[in-house]
Design a protein around this motif. Structure first.
Motif, PDB file in Angstrom:
ATOM      1  N   ARG A  89      -3.063  25.547  13.017  1.00  0.00           N
ATOM      2  CA  ARG A  89      -3.151  26.867  12.382  1.00  0.00           C
ATOM      3  C   ARG A  89      -4.608  27.278  12.150  1.00  0.00           C
ATOM      4  N   GLN A  90      -5.453  26.329  11.771  1.00  0.00           N
ATOM      5  CA  GLN A  90      -6.866  26.638  11.577  1.00  0.00           C
ATOM      6  C   GLN A  90      -7.552  26.980  12.901  1.00  0.00           C
ATOM      7  N   LEU A  91      -7.144  26.296  13.967  1.00  0.00           N
ATOM      8  CA  LEU A  91      -7.685  26.637  15.285  1.00  0.00           C
ATOM      9  C   LEU A  91      -7.294  28.057  15.666  1.00  0.00           C
ATOM     10  N   ARG A  92      -6.051  28.429  15.405  1.00  0.00           N
ATOM     11  CA  ARG A  92      -5.588  29.776  15.749  1.00  0.00           C
ATOM     12  C   ARG A  92      -6.369  30.823  14.974  1.00  0.00           C
ATOM     13  N   ALA A  93      -6.701  30.535  13.720  1.00  0.00           N
ATOM     14  CA  ALA A  93      -7.492  31.476  12.926  1.00  0.00           C
ATOM     15  C   ALA A  93      -8.899  31.647  13.503  1.00  0.00           C
ATOM     16  N   LEU A  94      -9.376  30.639  14.204  1.00  0.00           N
ATOM     17  CA  LEU A  94     -10.686  30.715  14.857  1.00  0.00           C
ATOM     18  C   LEU A  94     -10.596  31.308  16.257  1.00  0.00           C
ATOM     19  N   GLY A  95      -9.391  31.675  16.694  1.00  0.00           N
ATOM     20  CA  GLY A  95      -9.218  32.223  18.033  1.00  0.00           C
ATOM     21  C   GLY A  95      -9.176  31.155  19.103  1.00  0.00           C
ATOM     22  N   LEU A  96      -8.765  29.940  18.728  1.00  0.00           N
ATOM     23  CA  LEU A  96      -8.733  28.816  19.655  1.00  0.00           C
ATOM     24  C   LEU A  96      -7.319  28.249  19.750  1.00  0.00           C
ATOM     25  N   ARG A  97      -7.096  27.440  20.787  1.00  0.00           N
ATOM     26  CA  ARG A  97      -5.837  26.721  20.954  1.00  0.00           C
ATOM     27  C   ARG A  97      -6.162  25.267  21.262  1.00  0.00           C
ATOM     28  N   ILE A  98      -5.177  24.404  21.201  1.00  0.00           N
ATOM     29  CA  ILE A  98      -5.410  22.975  21.381  1.00  0.00           C
ATOM     30  C   ILE A  98      -5.933  22.671  22.781  1.00  0.00           C
ATOM     31  N   GLY A  99      -5.339  23.269  23.786  1.00  0.00           N
ATOM     32  CA  GLY A  99      -5.833  23.096  25.145  1.00  0.00           C
ATOM     33  C   GLY A  99      -5.541  21.734  25.745  1.00  0.00           C
ATOM     34  N   GLY A 100      -4.478  21.057  25.322  1.00  0.00           N
ATOM     35  CA  GLY A 100      -4.081  19.795  25.922  1.00  0.00           C
ATOM     36  C   GLY A 100      -4.803  18.560  25.412  1.00  0.00           C
ATOM     37  N   GLN A 101      -5.634  18.692  24.423  1.00  0.00           N
ATOM     38  CA  GLN A 101      -6.353  17.529  23.912  1.00  0.00           C
ATOM     39  C   GLN A 101      -5.426  16.652  23.064  1.00  0.00           C
ATOM     40  N   PRO A 102      -5.705  15.357  22.977  1.00  0.00           N
ATOM     41  CA  PRO A 102      -4.867  14.491  22.142  1.00  0.00           C
ATOM     42  C   PRO A 102      -5.158  14.701  20.657  1.00  0.00           C
ATOM     43  N   VAL A 103      -4.276  14.204  19.826  1.00  0.00           N
ATOM     44  CA  VAL A 103      -4.444  14.296  18.375  1.00  0.00           C
ATOM     45  C   VAL A 103      -5.628  13.424  17.972  1.00  0.00           C
ATOM     46  N   ALA A 104      -6.530  13.962  17.145  1.00  0.00           N
ATOM     47  CA  ALA A 104      -7.718  13.220  16.718  1.00  0.00           C
ATOM     48  C   ALA A 104      -7.484  12.485  15.405  1.00  0.00           C
ATOM     49  N   ALA A 105      -6.699  13.064  14.490  1.00  0.00           N
ATOM     50  CA  ALA A 105      -6.427  12.461  13.190  1.00  0.00           C
ATOM     51  C   ALA A 105      -5.189  13.138  12.620  1.00  0.00           C
ATOM     52  N   GLN A 106      -4.754  12.670  11.463  1.00  0.00           N
ATOM     53  CA  GLN A 106      -3.609  13.283  10.816  1.00  0.00           C
ATOM     54  C   GLN A 106      -3.820  13.335   9.308  1.00  0.00           C
ATOM     55  N   VAL A 107      -3.142  14.294   8.686  1.00  0.00           N
ATOM     56  CA  VAL A 107      -3.153  14.445   7.235  1.00  0.00           C
ATOM     57  C   VAL A 107      -1.725  14.244   6.766  1.00  0.00           C
ATOM     58  N   LEU A 108      -1.537  13.358   5.794  1.00  0.00           N
ATOM     59  CA  LEU A 108      -0.205  13.103   5.247  1.00  0.00           C
ATOM     60  C   LEU A 108      -0.081  13.769   3.886  1.00  0.00           C
ATOM     61  N   CYS A 109       1.078  14.349   3.626  1.00  0.00           N
ATOM     62  CA  CYS A 109       1.348  14.922   2.319  1.00  0.00           C
ATOM     63  C   CYS A 109       2.791  14.626   1.929  1.00  0.00           C
ATOM     64  N   ARG A 110       3.106  14.840   0.687  1.00  0.00           N
ATOM     65  CA  ARG A 110       4.430  14.552   0.123  1.00  0.00           C
ATOM     66  C   ARG A 110       4.826  13.104   0.373  1.00  0.00           C
ATOM     67  N   ASN A 111       3.916  12.188   0.004  1.00  0.00           N
ATOM     68  CA  ASN A 111       4.134  10.752   0.146  1.00  0.00           C
ATOM     69  C   ASN A 111       4.472  10.343   1.571  1.00  0.00           C
ATOM     70  N   GLY A 112       3.831  10.960   2.526  1.00  0.00           N
ATOM     71  CA  GLY A 112       4.010  10.605   3.917  1.00  0.00           C
ATOM     72  C   GLY A 112       5.212  11.236   4.592  1.00  0.00           C
ATOM     73  N   GLN A 113       5.938  12.085   3.893  1.00  0.00           N
ATOM     74  CA  GLN A 113       7.112  12.717   4.489  1.00  0.00           C
ATOM     75  C   GLN A 113       6.729  13.840   5.440  1.00  0.00           C
ATOM     76  N   ARG A 114       5.582  14.468   5.228  1.00  0.00           N
ATOM     77  CA  ARG A 114       5.116  15.551   6.102  1.00  0.00           C
ATOM     78  C   ARG A 114       3.731  15.214   6.605  1.00  0.00           C
ATOM     79  N   ARG A 115       3.425  15.672   7.798  1.00  0.00           N
ATOM     80  CA  ARG A 115       2.112  15.396   8.373  1.00  0.00           C
ATOM     81  C   ARG A 115       1.600  16.610   9.129  1.00  0.00           C
ATOM     82  N   ALA A 116       0.302  16.708   9.179  1.00  0.00           N
ATOM     83  CA  ALA A 116      -0.355  17.756   9.958  1.00  0.00           C
ATOM     84  C   ALA A 116      -1.369  17.056  10.851  1.00  0.00           C
TER      85      ALA A 116
END
Length: 127
Positions: A34-61
């Motif tokens: 979502r932050q990339l989209r706000a910058l006018g960018l897209r993922i472009g096929g790159q792999p995931v670099a890191a993750q953010v966990l919230c709600r005791n690991g039940q959700r991730r970004a």
């Protein structure tokens, strides 16, 4: 916050650096989809670099590198027409044929509120 949620080396998460909610490093050039989209960018096929966990690991970004992101593809006339047709299918009543400016509950009611026999008593009781 659980201790496993803060894992900048990724040793507990299969090599994927992991951070708790709102504690990801902001100066390393990482951003969510979502932050990339706000910058006018897209993922472009790159792999995931890191993750953010919230709600005791039940959700991730997932976080991606901003430097590897590509610009968003421009909207073409064909894409715009296709999106308009898709929205017309969701916002046009199949009974009366009126196109509304919102999506209709076609799965539950099958038509607009005015044409649905189930919605008429509920609307009368609410008034």
């Amino acid at each position: 916050m659980r201790a496993l949620d803060f894992d900048p080396t990724g040793e507990n998460h299969g090599g994927l650096p992991t951070y708790p909610w709102r504690m990801a490093p902001t100066d390393e050039g990482l951003a969510t989809r979502r932050q990339l989209r706000a910058l006018g960018l897209r993922i472009g096929g790159q792999p995931v670099a890191a993750q953010v966990l919230c709600r005791n690991g039940q959700r991730r970004a997932y976080l991606y590198w901003i430097a590897l992101a590509k610009p968003v593809r421009p909207m073409t006339l064909a894409k715009e027409w296709a999106l308009d047709r898709a929205m017309a299918a969701r916002s046009t009543c199949p009974v009366c044929g009126i196109r509304f400016d919102h999506c209709l509950p076609l799965k539950t009611l099958g038509s607009c509120f005015g044409c649905s026999p189930e919605a008429v008593p509920a609307l009368a009781a609410a008034a």
